[in-house]
Design an enzyme around this catalytic site. Sequence first.
Site, PDB file in Angstrom:
ATOM      1  N   SER A 334       1.039  -1.039   0.128  1.00  0.00           N
ATOM      2  CA  SER A 334      -0.013  -0.183  -0.054  1.00  0.00           C
ATOM      3  C   SER A 334       1.217   1.213   0.007  1.00  0.00           C
ATOM      4  O   SER A 334       2.274   0.780   0.328  1.00  0.00           O
ATOM      5  CB  SER A 334      -0.609   0.348   1.400  1.00  0.00           C
ATOM      6  OG  SER A 334       0.869  -0.091   2.467  1.00  0.00           O
ATOM      7  N   TYR A 335       0.134   2.756  -0.017  1.00  0.00           N
ATOM      8  CA  TYR A 335       1.223   3.424  -0.503  1.00  0.00           C
ATOM      9  C   TYR A 335       1.726   3.610   1.024  1.00  0.00           C
ATOM     10  O   TYR A 335       1.773   4.199   2.328  1.00  0.00           O
ATOM     11  CB  TYR A 335      -0.222   4.660  -0.254  1.00  0.00           C
ATOM     12  CG  TYR A 335       0.676   5.980  -0.646  1.00  0.00           C
ATOM     13  CD1 TYR A 335       1.861   5.987  -1.902  1.00  0.00           C
ATOM     14  CD2 TYR A 335       0.914   7.380  -0.215  1.00  0.00           C
ATOM     15  CE1 TYR A 335       2.313   7.492  -2.190  1.00  0.00           C
ATOM     16  CE2 TYR A 335       1.454   8.265  -0.379  1.00  0.00           C
ATOM     17  CZ  TYR A 335       2.067   8.485  -1.389  1.00  0.00           C
ATOM     18  OH  TYR A 335       3.051   9.452  -1.744  1.00  0.00           O
TER      19      TYR A 335
END
Length: 762
Positions: A334-335
Amino acid sequence: SEYCFGGRVLCVAEKNDAAKGIAEIMSNGRSRRREGMSKFNKIYEYEYHLFGQDVTVTMTSVSGHLLGLEFKAQYRKWHSCNPVLLFDAEVQKCCPENMKQIKRTLEKEVRQCQVLVIWTDCDREGENIGFEVIDVCKAVKHNLQVFRAKFSEITPNSIRRACETLMEPDANISDAVDVRQELDLRIGASFTRFQTLRLQKIFPESLANQLISYGSCQFPTLGFVVERFKAIQAFIPETFYKIKVLHEVEEDNVEFSWKRNRLFNHTACLVLYQICMENPIATVTSVTSKPKSKWRPLPLDTVELEKLASRKLRINAKETMKIAEKLYTQGYISYPRTETNIFPENLPLGPLVEQQTQSPIWGTFAQRVMEQPGGPNPRQGKKSDQAHPPIHPTKYSNTLQGNEGRVYEFIVRHFLACVSQDALGQETVVDIDIAQENFSSSGLMIIARNYLDVYPYDRWSAKVIPVYEQGSQFQPSAIEMVDGQTSPPQLLTEADLISLMEKHGIGTDATHADHIETIKSRMYVGLTADQRFLPGELGMGLVEGYNSMGYEMSKPNLRAELEADLKLVSEGRKDKQTVLQHHIQKYKTVFIESVRKAKKLDEALSPYLGAAQEVAEAEQQDMEFPLPVRKCPHCGQDMVLRKKREGNTKFLSCTGFPACKSAVWFPDTVLEVSRDDSICLTCLPHPVHMLKFKFRRGSLPHMMPLEFVGCIGGCDETLREVLNLKYLRAGATANKPAAAKKPRTCGICHNPGHTRVTCPQR
Ligand SMILES: *[C@@H]1O[C@H](CO)[C@@H](O)[C@H](O)[C@H]1NC(C)=O
Ligand SMILES: *[C@@H]1O[C@H](CO)[C@@H](O)[C@H](O)[C@H]1NC(C)=O
Ligand SMILES: *[C@@H]1O[C@H](CO)[C@@H](O)[C@H](O)[C@H]1NC(C)=O
C-alpha cells in the site's frame, strides 16, 4: 448520467509505473500502449465504464512535479541583488526543460478529451502535482471537467472504488505545498547566497567554490547532530559503586542485583558492603511469578518503516523510501507515505493474510493467523492521517531480489506480526535480603512465542532461574563491591535522528529522509564506521555561529511552527496568503539580523577553518549588495548607492548601467551617505528611500545640522540646491560632479570652513 461528454477521458498518474499498473487493472490487461512525446511516459488506452457510460480512457503520467517555482530572471544570478530582496522578489512557476515534453503530451492529449481525472499519489505533493496538471490542461481546454481519484494502493479493489467515488481535487492541500515551496525558495536562496558569498571570501582557502546551503529543515536537522556531539564532548564521566551477589546452584550461576542500583559515594557504598560482609547470609523474602507479555508491533507507518529498516536491515531511510515507492507503484504494498498506525474497520484483513499463505517461508504462520480465534487481530496505534491505511502488503511475491526483497519481506513479516498475538511468558522474580540490603534476580520462561515466530527482528530470551522458596536462607558464593563509570550518550543513529525530527516537527514523514541526505551531501555531517552521525567542521561552525547570534536557526522551533501552519492550510483552517506573509516576515527579520551580526559567523568558523580574512567592516556587504533607493526616473530600474573604486566619492547609480547612464554624484562635502529604511511620503514613484547624510563642517548653511536624514526625490528644495540635483529635470541624466559647489574661504573671517553667507561674524 448527469455528465455528458464525447466519451474520452484523460487520466494522469504521478509516475509511468503507476499509470501502467492502473491501466492494467482498469483494462483487465487489454490496454493499447503508444508513445508520448516523453519517452519515459507512455500512453495507455482502453475502454472503461465510467459515469454510467462507455468511455475511452487515455492514461498517461508525469514524473513528479511538472512545474518548478523560481525567481524572475533579474533575481536569478547570485550577484544580481542583495539577498534580502529575495524575500519579496517576484516568483513564477516554470516548466523545467526536462519536463517540457511531458507538458506537450498533456496539451496534445487533452484536446481530444472532455474530462480529466487526476491519479497522482494521494498526499500533499500529489495534490499539488495534480493542480499543476489541471493548470496545464485547462490552459488548453477551458471547459474541461476535472475529478480526483482517491486510492491508497494499486490493486483492483482500490482502483475500482476510486473510479466509483471520484471527487473534486482539494485546493487547500495543494495550497499548503505552494506555501512550503515558496518559503523554501525564498529562505533557502537568501541565506544560502548570503552565507556562501560571505564565507567564501572570508575563508578563501577552505571554502573556495563550496556551496554553503541553508534550508529551514536542513539546519535544525544539523543542529540535532551537533547538539549530541557537544553533549558527548561536555560529558564528564563519574565513578559509581555497586554491590553484586552471586549464587552458584549446580550448573546455574545466579546473579542478584542491588535494589539501590548504584551509589556515587564510595564511602557510603563501602559501609553498606561491610555490613553485608559481617553477616553474609541471604534470606529469600519473596518469590513471585506472573505472566509477562511482549507486545507485537503496531501497524507500520512511514517513520517506523524508516527507523526499523535503518536499525534492523541497515538500509538507510532514503534508500528504504525509494524501494517502498517502487513496491507501491508495482502493486506489492500500500502507499508507503502514511502517518496512520490504525487499520480502518472497513479494510478486510483476512484476504491480505490469506494471500501470504502461499509462501514457503511465512505461509504456515499466515495460516496460523487465519485460524486463530477471531482471525487477524491488529494491535492498534493512535495516529491517523485520515488518508492512507498503515503500510501493508497488497500482493504476494517470491520473486523480489536484493534490498527490494528484504524490504518487502520486512513489510510482510511486520504486517503478519501485528495481526497475530503477543508473545507470552512467565516471569519469576526472587527477592533476597542480606543484612537489610535488598537484591533481586529474575527468570523468564517463554510460554508462547506467537508473533516472534514470524518477526526475527525482535528478540526475547528465556532466562533460567532455579527454584527458590520464600523464607529459605542460603550462603552466597560471592558478594562483591564493583565500580564502573557512567558513559556519555552515543552519537545519533539515523533512527535516532528521525525520531528527533518527528518529535520536534521538522519536515514531514515524506521529507525526513531527504533532509538527512542533504546535510550529508553538503558535508555538514559524516558517518562513522558504525553508521552514526558525526558533525563536520563546517557544520559545527555554522551551528555555533548562528547560535551565538542568539537565533533559533539551528533549533527546531521556527520550522516546527511553519510545519504546523502548513497543516492548518491543508485543512482549510488558515489562509494561504496570511501564513505565507507571516513566515516571510519572520525569516526576513532573522535574516537582516544575521547579516548585521555576520562577524559572529566568521568567529565561530575560524577555529575550524583557520584565520578569517579581514573583510573591510560591515559596510562591505552593503556595498556589494546595495539596496534600491529609488526607481530611475529615466529607465525605471532600481537606483542604488555605490562608491567609486578609489577615494570615498559616493554616487547614486542606475542598475541599468551601462545602458542607462543615469547617476547622481554627491559633492565631496558629503562625508557619508547611506540608505535609510524610511520612505518619503510625497515623492514618486514609490518607494523613494530617504538617505542619511553627514556633511563636512562649514559646507552647509549655518542653520542646518551636519547630520540628517533627507529626501533626494525632489521634495526637499534645500537639499536639491546643496547637492546640485539637476538630474530630476527632463533631459539631464546626471548632475555635474560637485566641484561647482566647493565652499570658498570666507571673505569676512577668512575661515575656509564656511562661506560669507553663513559666517557667524557677519
Ligand atoms: C559519603 O557518605 C559518607 C557516609 O555515609 C558521608 O559521611 C559523606 O558525607 C558522603 N559524602 C558526600 C560527598 O556526600
Ligand atoms: C528492603 O525491602 C523491604 C521490603 O520490601 C523494605 O521494607 C526495606 O525498606 C528495603 N530496604 C532497603 C534498604 O531498601
Ligand atoms: C478550504 O479552505 C477554505 C477556507 O480557507 C474552506 O472554507 C473550505 O471549506 C476548504 N475546503 C475543503 C475542501 O476543505
